[in-house]
Design a protein around this motif. Structure first.
Motif, PDB file in Angstrom:
ATOM      1  N   PHE A  71       2.376   0.246  49.981  1.00 52.96           N
ATOM      2  CA  PHE A  71       1.277  -0.041  49.074  1.00 52.96           C
ATOM      3  C   PHE A  71       1.552  -1.236  48.159  1.00 52.96           C
ATOM      4  O   PHE A  71       0.785  -2.191  48.136  1.00 52.96           O
ATOM      5  N   ALA A  72       2.648  -1.186  47.385  1.00 56.00           N
ATOM      6  CA  ALA A  72       2.880  -2.239  46.395  1.00 56.00           C
ATOM      7  C   ALA A  72       4.313  -2.198  45.902  1.00 56.00           C
ATOM      8  O   ALA A  72       5.109  -1.347  46.307  1.00 56.00           O
ATOM      9  N   ASP A  73       4.624  -3.138  45.009  1.00 51.80           N
ATOM     10  CA  ASP A  73       5.918  -3.130  44.332  1.00 51.80           C
ATOM     11  C   ASP A  73       5.721  -2.548  42.938  1.00 51.80           C
ATOM     12  O   ASP A  73       4.908  -3.050  42.157  1.00 51.80           O
ATOM     13  N   ASP A  74       6.435  -1.493  42.641  1.00 51.38           N
ATOM     14  CA  ASP A  74       6.324  -0.819  41.350  1.00 51.38           C
ATOM     15  C   ASP A  74       7.390  -1.364  40.409  1.00 51.38           C
ATOM     16  O   ASP A  74       8.585  -1.187  40.638  1.00 51.38           O
ATOM     17  N   HIS A  75       6.964  -2.015  39.320  1.00 48.09           N
ATOM     18  CA  HIS A  75       7.907  -2.617  38.383  1.00 48.09           C
ATOM     19  C   HIS A  75       8.636  -1.585  37.528  1.00 48.09           C
ATOM     20  O   HIS A  75       9.571  -1.936  36.803  1.00 48.09           O
ATOM     21  N   ALA A  76       8.232  -0.320  37.586  1.00 49.31           N
ATOM     22  CA  ALA A  76       8.932   0.716  36.834  1.00 49.31           C
ATOM     23  C   ALA A  76      10.260   1.085  37.481  1.00 49.31           C
ATOM     24  O   ALA A  76      11.117   1.705  36.844  1.00 49.31           O
ATOM     25  N   MET A 116       7.665   4.693  33.683  1.00 49.24           N
ATOM     26  CA  MET A 116       7.048   5.814  34.413  1.00 49.24           C
ATOM     27  C   MET A 116       6.593   5.327  35.781  1.00 49.24           C
ATOM     28  O   MET A 116       5.621   4.565  35.896  1.00 49.24           O
ATOM     29  N   ALA A 117       7.295   5.741  36.808  1.00 52.28           N
ATOM     30  CA  ALA A 117       7.069   5.216  38.150  1.00 52.28           C
ATOM     31  C   ALA A 117       5.863   5.845  38.839  1.00 52.28           C
ATOM     32  O   ALA A 117       5.548   7.020  38.647  1.00 52.28           O
ATOM     33  N   ASN A 118       5.206   5.048  39.642  1.00 50.36           N
ATOM     34  CA  ASN A 118       4.180   5.501  40.562  1.00 50.36           C
ATOM     35  C   ASN A 118       4.851   5.919  41.874  1.00 50.36           C
ATOM     36  O   ASN A 118       6.047   5.681  42.072  1.00 50.36           O
ATOM     37  N   PRO A 119       4.104   6.518  42.800  1.00 52.82           N
ATOM     38  CA  PRO A 119       4.737   6.940  44.062  1.00 52.82           C
ATOM     39  C   PRO A 119       5.371   5.794  44.831  1.00 52.82           C
ATOM     40  O   PRO A 119       6.412   5.980  45.483  1.00 52.82           O
ATOM     41  N   VAL A 148      19.045   6.531  35.524  1.00 52.07           N
ATOM     42  CA  VAL A 148      17.873   7.346  35.208  1.00 52.07           C
ATOM     43  C   VAL A 148      17.496   7.183  33.741  1.00 52.07           C
ATOM     44  O   VAL A 148      18.317   7.440  32.855  1.00 52.07           O
ATOM     45  N   ASP A 149      16.267   6.758  33.486  1.00 50.95           N
ATOM     46  CA  ASP A 149      15.784   6.631  32.115  1.00 50.95           C
ATOM     47  C   ASP A 149      14.259   6.615  32.132  1.00 50.95           C
ATOM     48  O   ASP A 149      13.638   5.554  32.185  1.00 50.95           O
ATOM     49  N   THR A 150      13.658   7.777  32.100  1.00 51.96           N
ATOM     50  CA  THR A 150      12.198   7.878  32.148  1.00 51.96           C
ATOM     51  C   THR A 150      11.732   9.144  31.455  1.00 51.96           C
ATOM     52  O   THR A 150      12.410  10.172  31.501  1.00 51.96           O
ATOM     53  N   SER A 151      10.582   9.058  30.819  1.00 50.76           N
ATOM     54  CA  SER A 151       9.993  10.261  30.219  1.00 50.76           C
ATOM     55  C   SER A 151       9.344  11.130  31.276  1.00 50.76           C
ATOM     56  O   SER A 151       9.006  12.286  31.024  1.00 50.76           O
ATOM     57  N   GLY A 152       9.177  10.571  32.488  1.00 51.15           N
ATOM     58  CA  GLY A 152       8.587  11.318  33.593  1.00 51.15           C
ATOM     59  C   GLY A 152       7.845  10.395  34.532  1.00 51.15           C
ATOM     60  O   GLY A 152       7.631   9.215  34.232  1.00 51.15           O
ATOM     61  N   ALA A 153       7.467  10.905  35.677  1.00 48.58           N
ATOM     62  CA  ALA A 153       6.672  10.130  36.621  1.00 48.58           C
ATOM     63  C   ALA A 153       5.279   9.888  36.038  1.00 48.58           C
ATOM     64  O   ALA A 153       4.766  10.687  35.252  1.00 48.58           O
ATOM     65  N   TYR A 154       4.650   8.790  36.440  1.00 42.98           N
ATOM     66  CA  TYR A 154       3.330   8.458  35.901  1.00 42.98           C
ATOM     67  C   TYR A 154       2.299   9.480  36.368  1.00 42.98           C
ATOM     68  O   TYR A 154       2.160   9.729  37.568  1.00 42.98           O
ATOM     69  N   PRO A 155       1.528  10.092  35.444  1.00 44.52           N
ATOM     70  CA  PRO A 155       0.608  11.164  35.804  1.00 44.52           C
ATOM     71  C   PRO A 155      -0.831  10.701  36.023  1.00 44.52           C
ATOM     72  O   PRO A 155      -1.757  11.511  36.001  1.00 44.52           O
ATOM     73  N   GLU A 170       4.305  14.267  46.529  1.00 45.40           N
ATOM     74  CA  GLU A 170       4.962  14.134  47.844  1.00 45.40           C
ATOM     75  C   GLU A 170       6.089  13.118  47.793  1.00 45.40           C
ATOM     76  O   GLU A 170       7.165  13.321  48.385  1.00 45.40           O
ATOM     77  N   ALA A 171       5.868  12.012  47.073  1.00 38.61           N
ATOM     78  CA  ALA A 171       6.893  10.973  46.988  1.00 38.61           C
ATOM     79  C   ALA A 171       8.146  11.490  46.288  1.00 38.61           C
ATOM     80  O   ALA A 171       9.273  11.228  46.722  1.00 38.61           O
TER      81      ALA A 171
END
Length: 272
Positions: free
Chosen positions: A41-46, A80-83, A107-114, A125-126
Motif C-alpha cells: 500500500f504505502a510507506d509508513d513514516h511511523a 502510531m503505525a498503520n498496518p 519500541v516506542d509507541t503509545s499504540g497502533a493507529y486506531p 491482522e497486520a
C-alpha cells in the motif's frame, strides 16, 4: 532507579530531549540505509527500518519513529503505525532471515493507529501476523522498549529472544490514560491507573517478562552508550546459540511462560 513512581517515569519518557529512533541510528549503526514501503500500500513514516552495521556486524534495524517538533510528529503520526508500517517491519524481518542478519527492534509507541483507514486496511491482522511470524523467525531478535510500550502496537515489535527496557520505560496492555477512561470514566486518573497496571521496567523484570533493564545515566548520550553496550553483550550471547531449532523452541517457551505465569498469579490473588 527504583524510587521513581510510574507517573514520574511517564513524565520522563515524554521529554523531547530523550534519544529517539533517529538518534540511535546515527550513533550506533554504521552505513545505515533506510528501506521503504510494505509492497502492498504505502510507506509508513511511523516505522523506520533499514540495514546497517553494528560493531562490524550486519544487522536489520526496525523501530517506531517520533519527532521533536509538531511537524516531525505529524509526519511520523506521533509514532502510531498503520498496518503498512507493520507489514514493512515484517518484510524487513524476513529479508534479515534470508541473509542471516540479527534483527534489532526499538519500541516506542503509545499504540497502533486506531483510525478508520487503518482498520479498513487490516490493522488487527497486520499486528497478529507480526506476532505469528516473529515467533518463528529463524534469526536472532532483540527488542528494546525505549519509551512507551503501548498495547499491541508495541508487542508487534517485541516478540524477541531478548526483550530489554530502559529503566524509565513503560510497557503495558493499555495506556494509563485509556485505562483510567475505561475504568473510571476519568482520564485525569491516569497516574492512579499507571501505578495499578504495574507497567514499569522493574515490575516487568520482576514478573520475568523482560530479560534486562538498561540504566539511563544523566543524559541522552549516556542512554545511547548504555543501549550500545547492552546490544553488544546480548548479540554476543545470542551468537553462541547456533542451533536454530533450539532458539525457536526457547522463544516459544518464553512467551508461553509469560501467559502461564500471569494466569497462575491471577488465580493466587483470587484465592483459587
Amino acid at each position: 532507579m527504583a524510587n521513581k513512581t510510574a507517573s514520574e517515569k511517564m513524565r520522563i519518557i515524554h521529554d523531547t530531549k530523550r534519544p529517539m529512533m533517529s538518534d540511535y541510528i546515527n550513533e550506533l549503526f554504521d552505513d545505515f540505509v533506510e528501506l521503504h514501503g510494505d509492497r502492498y500500500f504505502a510507506d509508513d513514516h511511523a516505522i523506520m527500518a533499514g540495514i546497517g552495521y553494528f560493531n562490524g556486524i550486519p544487522v536489520t534495524v526496525i523501530g517506531h519513529r517520533k519527532g521533536r517538533t509538531i511537524e516531525q510528529n505529524m509526519d511520523a503520526n506521533f509514532g502510531m503505525a498503520n498496518p503498512e508500517g507493520y507489514r514493512k517491519a515484517l518484510r524487513l524481518a524476513h529479508q534479515a532471515e534470508k541473509f542471516h542478519r540479527p534483527v534489532i527492534n526499538f519500541v516506542d509507541t503509545s499504540g497502533a493507529y486506531p483510525g478508520a483507514g487503518a482498520e479498513e486496511r487490516g490493522q488487527g491482522e497486520a499486528i497478529a501476523r507480526c506476532l505469528y511470524e516473529f515467533i518463528e523467525l529463524k534469526t536472532p531478535v532483540i527488542s528494546i522498549v525505549t519509551g512507551e510500550g503501548g498495547s499491541g502496537g508495541a508487542l508487534a515489535l517485541a516478540v524477541a529472544d531478548r526483550v530489554l527496557m530502559l529503566e524509565n520505560a513503560i510497557y503495558s496492555v493499555v495506556s494509563p490514560r485509556a485505562c483510567a477512561s475505561i475504568l473510571w470514566k476519568d482520564p485525569k486518573r491516569e497516574g492512579e491507573a499507571a501505578e495499578a497496571l504495574r507497567l514499569t521496567a522493574q515490575d516487568l523484570y520482576e514478573f520475568g517478562m523482560i530479560e534486562g533493564i538498561i540504566p539511563e545515566g544523566q543524559s541522552g548520550a549516556h542512554i545511547i552508550r548504555n543501549v550500545g553496550r547492552a546490544l553488544r553483550d546480548y548479540l554476543a550471547e545470542l551468537a553462541v546459540e547456533t542451533d536454530v531449532d533450539m532458539m525457536l523452541q526457547k522463544r516459544y517457551e518464553k512467551f508461553r511462560k509469560i501467559g502461564v505465569f500471569r494466569q497462575i498469579n491471577q488465580e493466587e490473588n483470587e484465592g483459587v
